[in-house]
Scaffold this motif. Structure first.
Motif, PDB file in Angstrom:
ATOM      1  N   CYS A  13      -5.807  -9.362  -3.341  1.00  0.00           N
ATOM      2  CA  CYS A  13      -4.379  -9.338  -3.031  1.00  0.00           C
ATOM      3  C   CYS A  13      -3.819 -10.737  -3.202  1.00  0.00           C
ATOM      4  O   CYS A  13      -4.326 -11.668  -2.617  1.00  0.00           O
ATOM      5  N   ALA A  30       0.812  -5.724  -4.953  1.00  0.00           N
ATOM      6  CA  ALA A  30       1.204  -6.219  -3.637  1.00  0.00           C
ATOM      7  C   ALA A  30       2.706  -6.437  -3.579  1.00  0.00           C
ATOM      8  O   ALA A  30       3.330  -6.850  -4.535  1.00  0.00           O
ATOM      9  N   LYS A  31       3.279  -6.160  -2.406  1.00  0.00           N
ATOM     10  CA  LYS A  31       4.705  -6.363  -2.188  1.00  0.00           C
ATOM     11  C   LYS A  31       4.905  -7.096  -0.866  1.00  0.00           C
ATOM     12  O   LYS A  31       4.271  -6.777   0.130  1.00  0.00           O
ATOM     13  N   ALA A  32       5.794  -8.037  -0.850  1.00  0.00           N
ATOM     14  CA  ALA A  32       6.262  -8.680   0.386  1.00  0.00           C
ATOM     15  C   ALA A  32       5.133  -9.067   1.318  1.00  0.00           C
ATOM     16  O   ALA A  32       5.190  -8.870   2.512  1.00  0.00           O
ATOM     17  N   VAL A  33       4.052  -9.620   0.753  1.00  0.00           N
ATOM     18  CA  VAL A  33       2.926 -10.028   1.584  1.00  0.00           C
ATOM     19  C   VAL A  33       3.326 -11.217   2.450  1.00  0.00           C
ATOM     20  O   VAL A  33       3.938 -12.167   1.969  1.00  0.00           O
ATOM     21  N   ASN A  34       3.022 -11.137   3.713  1.00  0.00           N
ATOM     22  CA  ASN A  34       3.362 -12.207   4.643  1.00  0.00           C
ATOM     23  C   ASN A  34       2.089 -12.885   5.127  1.00  0.00           C
ATOM     24  O   ASN A  34       1.502 -12.475   6.133  1.00  0.00           O
ATOM     25  N   TYR A 114      -3.836  -4.998   4.232  1.00  0.00           N
ATOM     26  CA  TYR A 114      -2.415  -4.958   3.927  1.00  0.00           C
ATOM     27  C   TYR A 114      -1.998  -3.574   3.461  1.00  0.00           C
ATOM     28  O   TYR A 114      -2.651  -2.976   2.606  1.00  0.00           O
ATOM     29  N   ASP A 117       3.607  -2.339   1.619  1.00  0.00           N
ATOM     30  CA  ASP A 117       4.848  -3.059   1.907  1.00  0.00           C
ATOM     31  C   ASP A 117       4.603  -4.441   2.512  1.00  0.00           C
ATOM     32  O   ASP A 117       5.534  -5.132   2.902  1.00  0.00           O
ATOM     33  N   GLY A 118       3.328  -4.849   2.597  1.00  0.00           N
ATOM     34  CA  GLY A 118       3.008  -6.165   3.127  1.00  0.00           C
ATOM     35  C   GLY A 118       2.692  -6.192   4.601  1.00  0.00           C
ATOM     36  O   GLY A 118       2.279  -7.226   5.118  1.00  0.00           O
ATOM     37  N   SER A 119       2.887  -5.082   5.310  1.00  0.00           N
ATOM     38  CA  SER A 119       2.552  -5.033   6.729  1.00  0.00           C
ATOM     39  C   SER A 119       1.039  -4.939   6.911  1.00  0.00           C
ATOM     40  O   SER A 119       0.311  -4.551   5.993  1.00  0.00           O
TER      41      SER A 119
END
Length: 253
Positions: A13, A30-34, A114, A117-119
């Motif tokens: 990721c 992957a999207k909007a990984v925090n 993950y 949506d990155g959550s």
């Protein structure tokens, strides 16, 4: 070491690399990984553990119940019917000879991953057994979230076991690994025979990261195969993409 009879892949990721968004789901971008969100292995307290009732019934089947599941899940155990007949559990026609109850592993830890949506969610796995510790009949997969730092169950499924992709029973994720760097950690593990000698091996994904949080960026990723028969360790690079957040291993045919 013998030529590997199975494929070991690292699913990563970060950037344009693919990430596995959860159990039984195809990899997606992957999207909007925090990466700032803190995530580490969560130890399950006894009051949060999931318990199961496993009862064998006629027709080479086992019925599974749990206080966390609605209804009864029926598991087909006929792939092992020759052994059940040989050891007197069933008659050849599938009639149960005597009441038999199975048992399940205790849930002791949850590993973060993950979502697309990155959550961050947390994954738990428990093997369900039949007549003994060699008779694996299914795997219970639980998905959790943390609410006020306490685990809360989101979903629970019981499926036929993908035995090659269960974690190592001896090596814990997020423990230190003796290598050329003091910041080397075990990032993921699998327990499968990848050497073709009939004995399961401990397959580890290791890398460098600066702290105990699991979703810190890890680099210099490497595969380690600890042979089950000899304990000999073999190392290999994962290739060009050798840095990621929460990387995962997968064993395939």
């Amino acid at each position: 070491m013998k030529a590997w009879c199975k494929t070991v892949s690292a699913v990563l990721c970060g950037g344009a690399i693919l990430l596995a968004p959860g159990p039984n789901v195809e990899p997606v971008h992957a999207k909007a990984v925090n990466p700032q969100a803190f995530a580490t292995v969560v130890r399950i307290q006894p009051e949060h553990s999931i318990t199961f009732g496993i009862t064998f019934v006629d027709g080479f089947r086992a019925q599974v119940t749990s206080s966390h599941l609605k209804g009864v899940t029926t598991v087909d155990v006929s792939p092992n019917k020759d052994g059940y007949v040989r050891y007197g559990v069933y008659q050849a026609n599938g009639k149960l000879r005597k009441p038999i109850k199975g048992f399940a592993e205790k849930l002791v830890q949850l590993v973060p991953y993950y979502e697309a949506d990155g959550s961050i969610r947390y994954l738990g796995r428990q093997v369900l057994y039949g007549v003994d510790g060699y008779d694996r009949i299914a795997v219970a997969t639980s998905v959790w979230t943390l609410v006020n730092q306490k685990p809360q169950l989101v979903g629970l499924t019981i499926d036929k076991g993908d035995w090659d992709n269960l974690p190592s029973p001896e090596v814990d994720v997020n423990t230190g690994f003796s290598m050329d760097n003091d910041s080397t950690f075990v990032l993921d593990t699998r327990y499968a025979d990848v050497t073709g000698d009939g004995v399961r091996d401990h397959v580890l994904l290791v890398g460098h990261k600066m702290g105990a949080s699991m979703n810190l960026l890890a680099d210099n990723l490497r595969l380690v195969v600890r042979e089950g028969k000899t304990n000999q360790q073999t190392y290999a690079s994962v290739g060009q993409w050798d840095r990621a957040y929460l990387p995962k291993l997968h064993i395939g045919r």
